[in-house]
Structure formats: structure tokens, C-alpha cells
Motif scaffolding. Structure first.
Motif, PDB file in Angstrom:
ATOM      1  N   GLU A  79      -6.768 -10.331 -17.972  1.00 41.08           N
ATOM      2  CA  GLU A  79      -6.078 -10.658 -16.715  1.00 41.08           C
ATOM      3  C   GLU A  79      -4.566 -10.795 -16.966  1.00 41.08           C
ATOM      4  O   GLU A  79      -3.751 -10.244 -16.230  1.00 41.08           O
ATOM      5  CB  GLU A  79      -6.650 -11.980 -16.193  1.00 41.08           C
ATOM      6  CG  GLU A  79      -6.469 -12.229 -14.723  1.00 41.08           C
ATOM      7  CD  GLU A  79      -7.434 -11.433 -13.852  1.00 41.08           C
ATOM      8  OE1 GLU A  79      -6.954 -10.925 -12.842  1.00 41.08           O
ATOM      9  OE2 GLU A  79      -8.628 -11.304 -14.208  1.00 41.08           O
ATOM     10  N   ALA A  82      -2.946  -7.441 -17.780  1.00 43.66           N
ATOM     11  CA  ALA A  82      -2.795  -6.595 -16.598  1.00 43.66           C
ATOM     12  C   ALA A  82      -1.524  -6.983 -15.849  1.00 43.66           C
ATOM     13  O   ALA A  82      -0.736  -6.113 -15.451  1.00 43.66           O
ATOM     14  CB  ALA A  82      -4.009  -6.754 -15.683  1.00 43.66           C
ATOM     15  N   LEU A  86       1.926  -4.690 -15.467  1.00 45.20           N
ATOM     16  CA  LEU A  86       2.464  -4.364 -14.141  1.00 45.20           C
ATOM     17  C   LEU A  86       3.963  -4.680 -14.059  1.00 45.20           C
ATOM     18  O   LEU A  86       4.739  -3.918 -13.498  1.00 45.20           O
ATOM     19  CB  LEU A  86       1.694  -5.155 -13.068  1.00 45.20           C
ATOM     20  CG  LEU A  86       2.050  -4.859 -11.621  1.00 45.20           C
ATOM     21  CD1 LEU A  86       1.696  -3.421 -11.261  1.00 45.20           C
ATOM     22  CD2 LEU A  86       1.320  -5.807 -10.672  1.00 45.20           C
ATOM     23  N   LEU A 112       3.643  -0.709  -6.554  1.00 50.16           N
ATOM     24  CA  LEU A 112       4.280  -1.632  -5.594  1.00 50.16           C
ATOM     25  C   LEU A 112       3.204  -2.374  -4.794  1.00 50.16           C
ATOM     26  O   LEU A 112       3.337  -3.569  -4.512  1.00 50.16           O
ATOM     27  CB  LEU A 112       5.192  -0.856  -4.635  1.00 50.16           C
ATOM     28  CG  LEU A 112       6.393  -0.162  -5.252  1.00 50.16           C
ATOM     29  CD1 LEU A 112       7.058   0.751  -4.239  1.00 50.16           C
ATOM     30  CD2 LEU A 112       7.405  -1.192  -5.745  1.00 50.16           C
ATOM     31  N   ILE A 113       2.130  -1.654  -4.436  1.00 53.40           N
ATOM     32  CA  ILE A 113       1.019  -2.286  -3.697  1.00 53.40           C
ATOM     33  C   ILE A 113       0.380  -3.354  -4.576  1.00 53.40           C
ATOM     34  O   ILE A 113       0.125  -4.476  -4.124  1.00 53.40           O
ATOM     35  CB  ILE A 113      -0.035  -1.225  -3.285  1.00 53.40           C
ATOM     36  CG1 ILE A 113       0.546  -0.279  -2.237  1.00 53.40           C
ATOM     37  CG2 ILE A 113      -1.305  -1.874  -2.756  1.00 53.40           C
ATOM     38  CD1 ILE A 113      -0.342   0.887  -1.855  1.00 53.40           C
ATOM     39  N   LEU A 114       0.154  -2.995  -5.834  1.00 57.24           N
ATOM     40  CA  LEU A 114      -0.493  -3.959  -6.747  1.00 57.24           C
ATOM     41  C   LEU A 114       0.375  -5.203  -6.924  1.00 57.24           C
ATOM     42  O   LEU A 114      -0.135  -6.302  -7.101  1.00 57.24           O
ATOM     43  CB  LEU A 114      -0.761  -3.310  -8.115  1.00 57.24           C
ATOM     44  CG  LEU A 114      -1.823  -2.206  -8.141  1.00 57.24           C
ATOM     45  CD1 LEU A 114      -1.883  -1.535  -9.493  1.00 57.24           C
ATOM     46  CD2 LEU A 114      -3.205  -2.772  -7.791  1.00 57.24           C
ATOM     47  N   LYS A 115       1.688  -5.009  -6.855  1.00 57.81           N
ATOM     48  CA  LYS A 115       2.589  -6.169  -7.032  1.00 57.81           C
ATOM     49  C   LYS A 115       2.740  -6.965  -5.740  1.00 57.81           C
ATOM     50  O   LYS A 115       3.278  -8.066  -5.737  1.00 57.81           O
ATOM     51  CB  LYS A 115       3.957  -5.684  -7.507  1.00 57.81           C
ATOM     52  CG  LYS A 115       4.670  -6.721  -8.367  1.00 57.81           C
ATOM     53  CD  LYS A 115       6.026  -6.272  -8.779  1.00 57.81           C
ATOM     54  CE  LYS A 115       6.750  -7.452  -9.421  1.00 57.81           C
ATOM     55  NZ  LYS A 115       8.166  -7.163  -9.609  1.00 57.81           N
ATOM     56  N   GLY A 116       2.261  -6.407  -4.628  1.00 56.09           N
ATOM     57  CA  GLY A 116       2.316  -7.139  -3.353  1.00 56.09           C
ATOM     58  C   GLY A 116       3.631  -6.996  -2.635  1.00 56.09           C
ATOM     59  O   GLY A 116       4.015  -7.870  -1.853  1.00 56.09           O
ATOM     60  N   VAL A 117       4.354  -5.882  -2.876  1.00 56.07           N
ATOM     61  CA  VAL A 117       5.643  -5.648  -2.190  1.00 56.07           C
ATOM     62  C   VAL A 117       5.343  -5.301  -0.724  1.00 56.07           C
ATOM     63  O   VAL A 117       4.352  -4.626  -0.436  1.00 56.07           O
ATOM     64  CB  VAL A 117       6.398  -4.490  -2.890  1.00 56.07           C
ATOM     65  CG1 VAL A 117       7.706  -4.165  -2.167  1.00 56.07           C
ATOM     66  CG2 VAL A 117       6.673  -4.843  -4.352  1.00 56.07           C
ATOM     67  N   ARG A 122       8.406  -1.124   0.355  1.00 54.26           N
ATOM     68  CA  ARG A 122       7.679  -0.119  -0.428  1.00 54.26           C
ATOM     69  C   ARG A 122       8.082   1.287  -0.026  1.00 54.26           C
ATOM     70  O   ARG A 122       8.307   2.149  -0.859  1.00 54.26           O
ATOM     71  CB  ARG A 122       6.183  -0.299  -0.137  1.00 54.26           C
ATOM     72  CG  ARG A 122       5.429  -0.830  -1.292  1.00 54.26           C
ATOM     73  CD  ARG A 122       4.066  -1.254  -1.020  1.00 54.26           C
ATOM     74  NE  ARG A 122       3.308  -0.696   0.055  1.00 54.26           N
ATOM     75  CZ  ARG A 122       2.393  -1.383   0.725  1.00 54.26           C
ATOM     76  NH1 ARG A 122       2.204  -2.650   0.438  1.00 54.26           N
ATOM     77  NH2 ARG A 122       1.700  -0.818   1.660  1.00 54.26           N
TER      78      ARG A 122
ATOM     79  N   MET B   1      -1.845  -8.109  -4.922  1.00 51.85           N
ATOM     80  CA  MET B   1      -2.135  -7.086  -3.906  1.00 51.85           C
ATOM     81  C   MET B   1      -2.525  -7.777  -2.598  1.00 51.85           C
ATOM     82  O   MET B   1      -3.376  -8.671  -2.604  1.00 51.85           O
ATOM     83  CB  MET B   1      -3.292  -6.205  -4.399  1.00 51.85           C
ATOM     84  CG  MET B   1      -3.498  -4.973  -3.580  1.00 51.85           C
ATOM     85  SD  MET B   1      -4.731  -3.903  -4.348  1.00 51.85           S
ATOM     86  CE  MET B   1      -4.734  -2.525  -3.258  1.00 51.85           C
ATOM     87  N   LYS B   2      -1.879  -7.375  -1.512  1.00 50.47           N
ATOM     88  CA  LYS B   2      -2.117  -8.047  -0.241  1.00 50.47           C
ATOM     89  C   LYS B   2      -3.462  -7.624   0.353  1.00 50.47           C
ATOM     90  O   LYS B   2      -3.930  -6.511   0.121  1.00 50.47           O
ATOM     91  CB  LYS B   2      -0.999  -7.697   0.728  1.00 50.47           C
ATOM     92  CG  LYS B   2       0.319  -8.357   0.361  1.00 50.47           C
ATOM     93  CD  LYS B   2       1.403  -7.939   1.311  1.00 50.47           C
ATOM     94  CE  LYS B   2       2.697  -8.676   0.968  1.00 50.47           C
ATOM     95  NZ  LYS B   2       3.821  -8.163   1.700  1.00 50.47           N
ATOM     96  N   LYS B   4      -4.197  -6.875   3.345  1.00 53.02           N
ATOM     97  CA  LYS B   4      -4.039  -5.738   4.240  1.00 53.02           C
ATOM     98  C   LYS B   4      -4.130  -4.434   3.449  1.00 53.02           C
ATOM     99  O   LYS B   4      -4.783  -3.471   3.870  1.00 53.02           O
ATOM    100  CB  LYS B   4      -2.664  -5.871   4.916  1.00 53.02           C
ATOM    101  CG  LYS B   4      -2.423  -4.915   6.044  1.00 53.02           C
ATOM    102  CD  LYS B   4      -1.041  -5.178   6.606  1.00 53.02           C
ATOM    103  CE  LYS B   4      -0.476  -3.949   7.266  1.00 53.02           C
ATOM    104  NZ  LYS B   4       0.958  -4.069   7.527  1.00 53.02           N
ATOM    105  N   ASP B   5      -3.464  -4.436   2.272  1.00 52.47           N
ATOM    106  CA  ASP B   5      -3.496  -3.225   1.438  1.00 52.47           C
ATOM    107  C   ASP B   5      -4.887  -2.998   0.868  1.00 52.47           C
ATOM    108  O   ASP B   5      -5.318  -1.859   0.693  1.00 52.47           O
ATOM    109  CB  ASP B   5      -2.468  -3.345   0.312  1.00 52.47           C
ATOM    110  CG  ASP B   5      -1.038  -3.339   0.853  1.00 52.47           C
ATOM    111  OD1 ASP B   5      -0.782  -2.526   1.758  1.00 52.47           O
ATOM    112  OD2 ASP B   5      -0.226  -4.151   0.396  1.00 52.47           O
ATOM    113  N   ALA B 344      -3.454  -3.142 -12.496  1.00 59.57           N
ATOM    114  CA  ALA B 344      -4.365  -3.819 -11.555  1.00 59.57           C
ATOM    115  C   ALA B 344      -5.233  -4.791 -12.347  1.00 59.57           C
ATOM    116  O   ALA B 344      -5.851  -4.398 -13.340  1.00 59.57           O
ATOM    117  CB  ALA B 344      -5.235  -2.795 -10.843  1.00 59.57           C
ATOM    118  N   VAL B 348      -8.472  -8.196  -8.946  1.00 59.97           N
ATOM    119  CA  VAL B 348      -8.164  -7.350  -7.778  1.00 59.97           C
ATOM    120  C   VAL B 348      -9.228  -6.265  -7.626  1.00 59.97           C
ATOM    121  O   VAL B 348      -9.720  -6.016  -6.521  1.00 59.97           O
ATOM    122  CB  VAL B 348      -6.755  -6.725  -7.932  1.00 59.97           C
ATOM    123  CG1 VAL B 348      -6.523  -5.632  -6.900  1.00 59.97           C
ATOM    124  CG2 VAL B 348      -5.691  -7.793  -7.800  1.00 59.97           C
TER     125      VAL B 348
END
Lengths: 230, 444
Positions: A79, A82, A86, A112-117, A122, B1-2, B4-5, B344, B348
Motif C-alpha cells: 500500500e 503504491a 504514484l 491524475l485520477i488515481l491521485k484524486g485531481v 485534470r 481516487m474519487k 465519482k471517478d 493504484a 483502490v
């Protein structure tokens, strides 16, 4: 940037009860400075890819320690690694490793999605990055609709999108023709020069190895020499 | 990761295997619909029974049969007992009655009837909110109220009771029965007393002031005459016995207790507490609420059983979800490997797959609920028609075969979500265990 101390790794092969031990890396110690391009060379089966996988955290070392950015990553949980990957690492693979069901844009956007931007940020960042690698007009193309060189540029864009201080490249030109290879190597040098990104490049190609400030050679799992390639 | 995504990811993934996902959703929907429709029958019938009971005026009544005096013996209620009961919290009124201990005859111009005479406490009946079907409650000594069927069985005196004819409704045929206005009608109340071993017939006058309402239950019959306390006292004075018992006054035992008493609680909610208080005081009580509690227990068992059977259907559908998710993990292993490589976290990855299985279950549940409502409405409309035409019998009004309360929907959704989440657990865990290097080499 990277500090490796007395790193050894072995694989256990064969059926249960008939297993044999294969020592892949033996007592390796080396360091990579910040802003350096280091090429790790060696023949096939020398253990260079295993070394890169250990640095990447894809496998855990049997012995020794690895420090990246002063953090003992060799003791990280899956964890933690990972999250560390990132934030601090980008990857360029020989076979690009793009997700085939995603467009060029979506592949680059993925970290960017994985980082929550946020979605808005994004979009801008991804388009900028695709422009940087010259693929803004190909953003909606799937990997199968791109040439090898273009796919590798998507892969580089994905590696750079979170602006990591370290990029690990495993035979980055292995699937490219010579012209595209030259373009890619120039791009790596430019990134190193302009952004100060540290590169660790695994290769068996002397041309590729030459872009490194330093070359480390591995043979039979042992460090043979470390220095400037002539 | 949100989140929504993650949902966007899931939707993209589901689109890749539309047919397989659709079939899995269909299986979930069918299982949820099966559970809901099955259980809705128990809910529907329960609602019908409860509604029927609650709407009944007897629901706030508690019958008091007597008082425990130890050693398994009981005695009838005295005036002191009535006062004690009336003082209890939640008691609105206590109606009570004593039955005249002999058959009485009522005779008016050309008509007569043999029937029971019951002394009723009319003020308490008024307090209980009881209404007469017609007329007013007796107030004077000679005033009486009669049961709903009294006039319908008041036989012409020139007809031999042995030859009396009754119609399909169970009453005397119109030609043989009284047809005038019963209220205001004066009767001779004929009864007997014992004197020196001989029966002597006596009469006292009474006038009808009211007619009691038709009994709630179809089968119930009421042709009694209800007299006042004072009238009973008069009869007792003439016969010289308690409750006008046909016995020699010298041999008659004293019996002043009430034969029956009905407690009227303030409302449905207080019935239970009043009953508890009465039981604590040693009274033998019965009310529809105790019957309702047994009915509730029975229906709740039936509901639980049907929900359990429905859950089995959901469990079977969950095997489909498990298969779908396992195949999804296998197919997407290279993508999972790439995602893990670029950062990831296993958490997640696990969440995405769990969400996907839950999402499939949720869509299935929503479709299943919609289908259930359609089936339920259809059943409620069609089944009575089918049954009526098949058995040629009219069904009771308000009978509901299927009812889907919100609680049943919640139960079905909860069961469906739990089961689908559990079925997605193993595939989700497998996804987190995918080896990055093997996945990227397409070896998984």
C-alpha cells in the motif's frame, strides 16, 4: 536520490519439494544522484531488470536495503509503495503498457485520477502534457491506432503527468525504430536538462546507454563497473 | 481516487461486456422480484387481517370474565370490582350486565316472543360511546332496549310457534312477524316465580325506547331485551330471588355478581396496558388485541420464512455475480497490473471491484423492485377476478393479496446488497493479489 546497500535477491524455482534457488542479484551497492541519468547495462539474464523491479517495488528484495528520497522503500508495505510510486516515480516500459481500452488522453489522465485531481484541473494538465509530447491531435486515439513511437510518447506523457522526480525506464527504445529511438533519447535528455528529472534506464543498447551521465554494468547479478561510458 | 471517478471506471468496464453484465443484472432483478413478490403475499394478507381488526369497534374492548379467588376458582364481578376497574388509567367505561335466570316472554297486541332478558348498565354504555341503532337508551324503570333481531322474530300470537316459518335470512317470514314501529311499543314482560313449589306467572309492563345496533359479525344474533337496574330489582323483589331465579326464595342462593363486563379502553394504544393492569389485579381478561398479537406472531413467522426463501434466490443470483466478477478480474488483469504499476493502491483496486459487484446488485434490485410493484398491482387486480370466476364466490371487501411496504423494499435491497457485496469480495481480493510483473507480461 537512490541508495542501494548490499542488495541481494533470489528466486525459488520449480515444484514444491524440488525447488532450486536462483540468485539473481548478489550484494549490490550503488547510488544514483539527483538529476542524473544512469544507464544500467548488462546482458540478457544479468539481473538488470530485476534490479529495476526491486527499485520500483514490484518485488521485495531478499536481502539489503533500498532508499529512495531518503525513505527506506525496501521496508514499505504494498500500500505504501503504491502511494510512493504514484507521487515520486514515473515508468517507461519497453512494451509501453498502455491500457488498450483507453484513449491516449485517458491513459495519460490515469495517474491524475488515481491521485484524486479534480476533473477540471485534470483536463488542462492532460491536454498540456499531450501537447508537450506532440500528441494533442491524437488524444482520442486508442493505443492500437497509434504507431510504436506514438505509443511510447503516450507512455512518457503518463510517466511525466504528475511531474515525478524519478523516472525508471526499462528498455525504453526496445520496440522503436532507430529514428524514433533518437527522438526519444533527445526528449529524455531535454527533460533531464530542463526539469532536472532523474532517469534510471535499463538497456542493453550502447546507443541508449550513452545518454547516461553514468553507466552501471551488471553481469551474473554482480556489479561489474560503475563509471562514464567511453 | 474519487468515488465519482471510480463509478466512471465501473461504467466503462461494464460497457465492455454489456451482454454478460446485463444477464447478471437480469438474474439479480429476478431474484429480488421473487423475494419481494413472495413476501408481499404475507404482508398483504397480514395488512388485510390487521385492517379488519383495527377497524372493528371491538378492538378497544376487553372482556372481563371473572376474578381469580385462588385455587383455580373464579367469582363474578361485584360492584366494588367494577369501581376498581373504572378507576384504572386508560379505562373509558365499563359496561356490565346480569342475565335474568329464566326465559321470559314479551307480549304485545297480537305478538309475542320468548327471549332472554338482560339487565344492562345504560349510563356506562353511553360513556363507552355506544350508540343505539335506533331510539334512545332507557332511562326510566319500565323502559327497555331490544336487540336488532327482536322485532324480526316477534311472532304473531295466532301462529303456533311449532309452525313458524323462517326465510332465507333466518328471520320469520314477513306475514308472521311484527311489522309496525317497535320503538314506543309497550309489552307485558311475563316471567314466573316459585311459591310453595308452584310456578306463578307474573307480568310487568315495559316500553321499548331503543334498538341495539346490528351485531358486527354476520353470524351474531341478538333478540335479547335489555332492562334497567331498577327493573331487575323489581323482578328480584317479585320473585324473591337474585336475578329472578326460578327457585323457591327460601332455597335460593344469593348471586349479585355481574355475568359479564366489558372494559372500554381510551384507545387502541392503551388496551395492552389496561389488560396488564387487569391481569395483575387477578381478572380473567380477553381482547382482540391478544388475538392480534398471536396473528402478528404467525404472520411475522410467515414473512420471515418467505423472505428466507427469497434470499435463497438472491444467493443463487449471486453465483452469477461471482462468475461475472471473476471473469472481469481475469480479463482485466493486465490493466490492473498497469494501474498497480503506476500507483493504484490495492485498496483502490479492491474498492473498484466491490463497487462494481454492488452496482450490479443495486441496478438489479431497482429493476426487481419496479417489477415487483407491477406484479403486485397486477395480482391485486387480477386474482380476485380469477378466484371469483373460478369459485363463483364473492371475496371479502378490502382483501389484499399482495402488499409491498417500504420496509420490505429496504429488506430486499439490504439482502441483495449484502449478498452481492459478499459475492464480489473474493474476486476483488483476487484483483488486489495480481502480480504486477506477471500481469504486464500478460501471464495472468
Amino acid at each position: 536520490m537512490i541508495e542501494i546497500n548490499q542488495l541481494s535477491h533470489h528466486f525459488t524455482l520449480g515444484k514444491k519439494g524440488q525447488q532450486t534457488r536462483l540468485d539473481v542479484l548478489k550484494n549490490i551497492s550503488l547510488h544514483v544522484n539527483e538529476g542524473e541519468i544512469v544507464s544500467i547495462v548488462g546482458r540478457s539474464g544479468s539481473g538488470k531488470s530485476t534490479l529495476l523491479n526491486l527499485i520500483s517495488g514490484f518485488i521485495h528484495p531478499s536481502e539489503g536495503e533500498i532508499l529512495i528520497l531518503d525513505q527506506k522503500v525496501s521496508e514499505f508495505t504494498e500500500e505504501e509503495f503504491a502511494d510512493f510510486r504514484l507521487k515520486n516515480m514515473g515508468f517507461i516500459f519497453q512494451s509501453f503498457q498502455l491500457i488498450p481500452s483507453m484513449t491516449a488522453y485517458e491513459n495519460v489522465e490515469l495517474p491524475l485520477i488515481l491521485k484524486g485531481v479534480s476533473e477540471q484541473a485534470r483536463k488542462q494538465m492532460t491536454l498540456d502534457m499531450l501537447k508537450t509530447v506532440g500528441l494533442d491531435t491524437f488524444k482520442d486515439h486508442y493505443p492500437s491506432e497509434l504507431s510504436g513511437g506514438q505509443q511510447q510518447r503516450v507512455s512518457i506523457a503518463r510517466a511525466l503527468i504528475l511531474e515525478p522526480p524519478l523516472i525508471l525506464a526499462d528498455e525504453p527504445t526496445g520496440s522503436l525504430d532507430s529514428e524514433t529511438e533518437a527522438d526519444l533519447l533527445n526528449f529524455i535528455k531535454k527533460l533531464n536538462r530542463e526539469r532536472g528529472i532523474t532517469f534510471v534506464i535499463i538497456t542493453h543498447d550502447d546507443e541508449v546507454a550513452r545518454i547516461g551521465h553514468r553507466t552501471i554494468e551488471i553481469a551474473d547479478g554482480e556489479l561489474v563497473k560503475s563509471g562514464v561510458l567511453v | 481516487m474519487k468515488l465519482k471517478d471510480q463509478f466512471r471506471f465501473i461504467q466503462q468496464n461494464m460497457k465492455k461486456n454489456k451482454m454478460r453484465v446485463s444477464m447478471t443484472i437480469l438474474a439479480s432483478a429476478m431474484s429480488v422480484a421473487f423475494l419481494i413478490v413472495l413476501a408481499s403475499v404475507a404482508f398483504g394478507l397480514h395488512d388485510t387481517v390487521i385492517k379488519d381488526t383495527i377497524e372493528s369497534p371491538e378492538v378497544t374492548q376487553i372482556e372481563v370474565a371473572g376474578k381469580d379467588i385462588g385455587n383455580g376458582n373464579a367469582e363474578s364481578l361485584s360492584n366494588e370490582d367494577i369501581e376498581q376497574i373504572e378507576a384504572l388509567e386508560g379505562v373509558n367505561a365499563v359496561t356490565r350486565s346480569k342475565q335474568v335466570r329464566q326465559e321470559t316472554r314479551y307480549i304485545t297486541e297480537g305478538y309475542e316472543i320468548n327471549t332472554q332478558t338482560i339487565q344492562s348498565h345504560f349510563p356506562s354504555m353511553k360513556n363507552a360511546g355506544m350508540d343505539l341503532g335506533e331510539g334512545a337508551f332507557p332511562e326510566e324503570k319500565d323502559e327497555v332496549a331490544v336487540g336488532y333481531h327482536f322485532a324480526l322474530n316477534l311472532l304473531k300470537d295466532d301462529v303456533d310457534p311449532e309452525e313458524a316459518e323462517y326465510g332465507e335470512d333466518g328471520h320469520l317470514i314477513p306475514e308472521q312477524r311484527f311489522s309496525g314501529e317497535i320503538i314506543g311499543q309497550t309489552f307485558d314482560l311475563e316471567f314466573k316465580r316459585m311459591q310453595d313449589g308452584e310456578e306463578i306467572t307474573e307480568t310487568v309492563p315495559v316500553t321499548v325506547t331503543g334498538v341495539i345496533e346490528k351485531p358486527g359479525r354476520e353470524w351474531a344474533w341478538d333478540q335479547n331485551v335489555y332492562i334497567t337496574d331498577e327493573k331487575l330489582a323489581e323482578l328480584e323483589a317479585i320473585t324473591g330471588t337474585s336475578k329472578a331465579m326460578l327457585t323457591d326464595p327460601a332455597d335460593a342462593a344469593e348471586d349479585t355478581g355481574y355475568d359479564s363486563a366489558t372494559v372500554y379502553a381510551d384507545d387502541l394504544e392503551t388496551v395492552k396496558s389496561v389488560m396488564t393492569s387487569l391481569e395483575e389485579e387477578g381478572y380473567f381478561v380477553y381482547s382482540m388485541v391478544s388475538e392480534m398479537s398471536q396473528i402478528n406472531t404467525l404472520f411475522n413467522i410467515a414473512k420471515a420464512g418467505l423472505i428466507f426463501i427469497g434470499t435463497i434466490a438472491i444467493l443463487i443470483a449471486s453465483i452469477g455475480i461471482f462468475n461475472t466478477m471473476t471473469m472481469a478480474v481475469t480479463e482485466r488483469a493486465p490493466d490492473i497490473g498497469i494501474m498497480k504499476a503506476i500507483g493504484a493502491s490495492p485498496k483502490v483496486i479492491k474498492r473498484i471491484f466491490l463497487l462494481e459487484s454492488t452496482y450490479i446488485g443495486l441496478i438489479g434490485a431497482v429493476i426487481g423492485i419496479a417489477v415487483s410493484y407491477v406484479i403486485s398491482i397486477g395480482v391485486n387486480l387480477a386474482l380476485p377476478l380469477i378466484l371469483e370466476s373460478a369459485f363463483d364466490e364473492e371475496l371479502p371487501q378490502g382483501l389484499q393479496f399482495s402488499s409491498i411496504p417500504f420496509s420490505l423494499v429496504l429488506i430486499a435491497v439490504a439482502i441483495c446488497l449484502i449478498v452481492t457485496m459478499l459475492s464480489g469480495m473474493r474476486p476483488a481480493k483476487r484483483a488486489t493479489e495480481i502480480d504486477v510483473l506477471k500481469a504486464m507480461r500478460r501471464e495472468v
